[in-house]
Every structure is written in structure tokens, then in C-alpha cells.
Motif scaffolding. Sequence first.
Motif: not given
Length: 234
Positions: A116-117, A120, A124
Motif C-alpha cells: 500500500t505504501h 501510495m 503521490q
Amino acid sequence: MEVLAQGIATSARERKMAVGSSKAQTASMLQAFGRERAVMAEALKSSFAADHVGRSVNVCTMRANTGTMCEGFRQNHVRVRRSLRRKLAQSTEAVATFVASLRADFDKGRADFAKTHRHMAKAQRAGLAKDRRDRSREVAELVNDFHVSRGEMAQELAESLAQSTQEIRSQVSGLNRFRASLEKIREDAWVPRQIPNSLLAAQAGGAVRVPISAPSREPEERQKKTGKKKDDGR
């Protein structure tokens, strides 16, 4: 004296008889006490023997019961120890399984969090790059618009400046013509005129003063209006 001797002898016989009777009673009492004592001794011996037998039986029973209790306690101890070992092994296995499941869940959660990081961070970075491109495009458009508007404004200012310059030149030329006409009027005003006869009488008082017309302020007012128009054009 004889009576006294008889009385003494009689009392002596009575005392002897009383002593003999006391001895006989004492002997019979002692014999009865001996028999009773022997009976009591036999009874005590038999009771002691019965008590000894009963105590021996009780002691044997207690020893047997104690051995049984000890054997039961030892068996219970062995059973409890086996049960505790089994429960300890089961609890150890359960704890190990629980810890393994916790570690697996933690590893899975850490992998999901890392995934998920990464997603993300990627999103971003893409969003930041898009925002940077959009801002760069907007800034370029603003700069282009500024240059275009600056050129248009410069052109409009140049046109207005040229128009105001032309107007000022026309006004200046008009003022020059007005000044020439004014000077001509002044020169015409200084020509000598005929003095009337009514003024001759006043010669004694001094020379006749020729009236001179005051210069008009119309050019100054026109110049002020021209300056205002010039300021408005700027």
C-alpha cells in the motif's frame, strides 16, 4: 481387790476377744481384698490383652490404610504429573501455534502495508508530477499572456502617446498662430492716435497717457487645458 482383779481379767478377756475378732475381720477383709484384687488383676490383664489386640488390629489397619493412602497419593501424583505434562505440552503447542499465526499475520500485514505504501508513494509521485506539469503549463500560459498583454499595452500606449503628441503639436501650432496674431494686435495698438481737443486743457497737469489694452489671458487658459488633456492621455 478380787472384784477389781475380776474386772481387769474380764476386761482383758474382752480386749482379747475384741482383738481376735478384729484380727479375724481384718484377715477376712484382707482375703476378700486379695480375691478382689486378683479378680481385678485378671480383669485388667484380660482388658489389657483385649486392648493390646484391639490396638494391634487398629495399628495394622492404620498401617494398611496408610499404605493404601500412600499408594493412592502416589498414583494420584503420577496421574496429576502426567496430566500437567500433557496440558503443558498442549498449552505450549497452542502458544507456539498462536505465536506462529501472529507472526504470519504480522508478516502479511507488513507486506500489505509495504504494498500500500508503494502504491501510495507511486500515486503521490504521479500526482505531484502532474501538478508540477500543470503549474508549469499555467505559469507558461500566464507568462505568454503577460507578454501578449504587455505588447498590446505597449502598442496602445504608443498609439495614445502618438495621438497625444499630435494633439500637442496641433495645439502648440495653434498657440503659435494665436501668439503671432496677438503680437500683431499689440503692434497695431501702439500706433499714435489723434488727441481730442477736450484733453488739451489737461496738458498743464502732465502728458496725456495713452491707454494700452491689457493682454488677454486666453492663451494661458488654452495652455492649461492642453496640459490637462495631455495628462488625461497619459
